[in-house]
Design a protein around this motif. Structure first.
Motif, mmCIF file in Angstrom:
data_model
loop_
_atom_site.group_PDB
_atom_site.id
_atom_site.type_symbol
_atom_site.label_atom_id
_atom_site.label_comp_id
_atom_site.label_asym_id
_atom_site.label_seq_id
_atom_site.Cartn_x
_atom_site.Cartn_y
_atom_site.Cartn_z
ATOM 1 N N ALA A 46 -1.209 45.106 -14.557
ATOM 2 C CA ALA A 46 0.146 44.604 -14.829
ATOM 3 C C ALA A 46 0.326 43.261 -14.131
ATOM 4 O O ALA A 46 0.635 43.203 -12.950
ATOM 5 N N GLY A 47 0.081 42.186 -14.890
ATOM 6 C CA GLY A 47 0.173 40.833 -14.328
ATOM 7 C C GLY A 47 -1.196 40.174 -14.283
ATOM 8 O O GLY A 47 -2.172 40.805 -13.862
ATOM 9 N N SER A 48 -1.271 38.925 -14.755
ATOM 10 C CA SER A 48 -2.548 38.188 -14.737
ATOM 11 C C SER A 48 -2.439 36.989 -13.804
ATOM 12 O O SER A 48 -2.884 35.884 -14.124
ATOM 13 N N GLY A 49 -1.810 37.209 -12.635
ATOM 14 C CA GLY A 49 -1.612 36.132 -11.676
ATOM 15 C C GLY A 49 -2.497 36.294 -10.460
ATOM 16 O O GLY A 49 -3.688 36.593 -10.573
ATOM 17 N N GLY A 50 -1.901 36.129 -9.269
ATOM 18 C CA GLY A 50 -2.666 36.135 -8.026
ATOM 19 C C GLY A 50 -3.338 37.469 -7.760
ATOM 20 O O GLY A 50 -4.541 37.527 -7.449
ATOM 21 N N LEU A 51 -2.589 38.565 -7.861
ATOM 22 C CA LEU A 51 -3.194 39.890 -7.659
ATOM 23 C C LEU A 51 -4.025 40.295 -8.875
ATOM 24 O O LEU A 51 -5.114 40.860 -8.732
ATOM 25 N N GLY A 52 -3.490 40.027 -10.062
ATOM 26 C CA GLY A 52 -4.181 40.439 -11.288
ATOM 27 C C GLY A 52 -5.547 39.803 -11.443
ATOM 28 O O GLY A 52 -6.425 40.361 -12.104
ATOM 29 N N GLN B 298 3.530 39.847 -23.000
ATOM 30 C CA GLN B 298 4.979 39.935 -22.779
ATOM 31 C C GLN B 298 5.265 40.483 -21.391
ATOM 32 O O GLN B 298 4.394 41.053 -20.747
ATOM 33 N N ARG B 299 6.491 40.273 -20.946
ATOM 34 C CA ARG B 299 6.905 40.848 -19.667
ATOM 35 C C ARG B 299 7.256 42.305 -19.876
ATOM 36 O O ARG B 299 7.689 42.708 -20.949
ATOM 37 N N MET B 300 7.065 43.106 -18.824
ATOM 38 C CA MET B 300 7.454 44.503 -18.913
ATOM 39 C C MET B 300 8.975 44.599 -18.756
ATOM 40 O O MET B 300 9.557 43.984 -17.874
ATOM 41 N N ASP B 301 9.629 45.349 -19.659
ATOM 42 C CA ASP B 301 11.078 45.513 -19.529
ATOM 43 C C ASP B 301 11.476 46.941 -19.876
ATOM 44 O O ASP B 301 10.622 47.783 -20.190
#
Ligand code: ZN
Length: 268
Positions: A53-59, A124-127
């Protein structure tokens, strides 16, 4: 050699050849040498599905190490595009990727690393509308988000669907990791009852050392693999806090809250 033993050996060999190709045997050799993994464990990894969940710093480290380990199906979820300020820590993305959707950039990198696995992208963002459906498609969720709203949605869906959730968070020079197994461990809402109101501390405002999401994301992958293989002692009921300025790594015991609005009353 007794006939039964010969048949057993043929069966074992047949099973290995049938499931793992010569390339797979070579690619995953160092996994399979480990106590607790072996051929059966590698098969489990190849048959498992994990949502990042997320393709940024942690992802970034999460996606790289899950792919390298041979997790058979990886979901990449992120609604953002690559920004210049991301590159200090989000090592899935390179300078030529600026402006591209993060999930597209991420898929390219991890499919180049390991073409042996299936990768699904959710741009997409999780909502509130989509989170249950997205999580229902995977066995386990690893946190690579940057906000509490998304984490609470993941926590709620994972408890409802009885799926393990590896929580991770970073800020400044420190980070936290915890493994949530619904029915067995405290969940995120046992620790933080509500989404923090107002301006919660964030990396955007306060900064983060790029190596911190590298460290915490890598620990999250180790936890995910332990949970999938049912080995070792995952961080169940223990919130591991890591501070690299002092190099102190401290597990903090956390208990389930019987009145938790999310997991109270949920059994194994
Ligand atoms: Zn709870």
């Amino acid at each position: 050699m007794p006939v039964q033993l010969i048949l057993l050996l043929i069966n074992i060999a047949g099973e290995v050849i049938k499931f793992l190709t010569a390339d797979q045997m070579e690619r995953y050799r160092r996994n399979m040498l480990l106590d607790g993994v072996g051929v059966d464990g590698q098969k489990k990894l190849l048959q498992s599905s994990v949502l990042v969940a997320g393709s940024g710093g942690l992802g970034s480290p999460v996606a790289y190490y899950l792919a390298a380990a041979g997790i058979g199906h990886i979901g990449l979820l992120d609604g953002d595009t690559v920004d210049l300020s991301n590159l200090q820590r989000q090592i899935l993305h390179f300078t030529p990727d600026l402006g591209r959707p993060k999930v597209v950039s991420a898929r390219e990198k991890i499919s180049a690393l390991n073409p042996d696995i299936k990768i699904s992208v959710i741009g997409q963002r999780m909502d509130e509308k989509n989170y249950k459906e997205i999580i229902s498609q995977f066995d386990l969720v690893v946190d690579g988000t940057d906000n509490f709203e998304a984490r609470f949605l993941i926590n709620r869906a994972c408890v409802e669907q009885r799926k393990p959730y590896i929580f991770g968070g970073v800020l400044g020079y420190s980070g936290q990791v915890m493994t949530i197994i619904p029915g067995q461990s405290p969940c995120l809402s046992c620790i933080f009852r509500h989404v923090p109101s107002g301006e919660a501390p964030s990396c955007d405002r306060e900064g983060v050392l790029g190596a911190i999401p590298g460290l915490i994301g890598t620990l999250e992958v180790a936890e995910a693999i332990k949970v999938i293989l049912n080995i070792g002692e995952p961080l169940i009921g223990r919130l591991l806090t890591c501070d690299v300025l002092t190099m102190q790594f401290m597990p903090v015991e956390i208990s389930r809250d019987p009145d938790c609005p999310v997991c109270g009353g949920v059994d194994v």
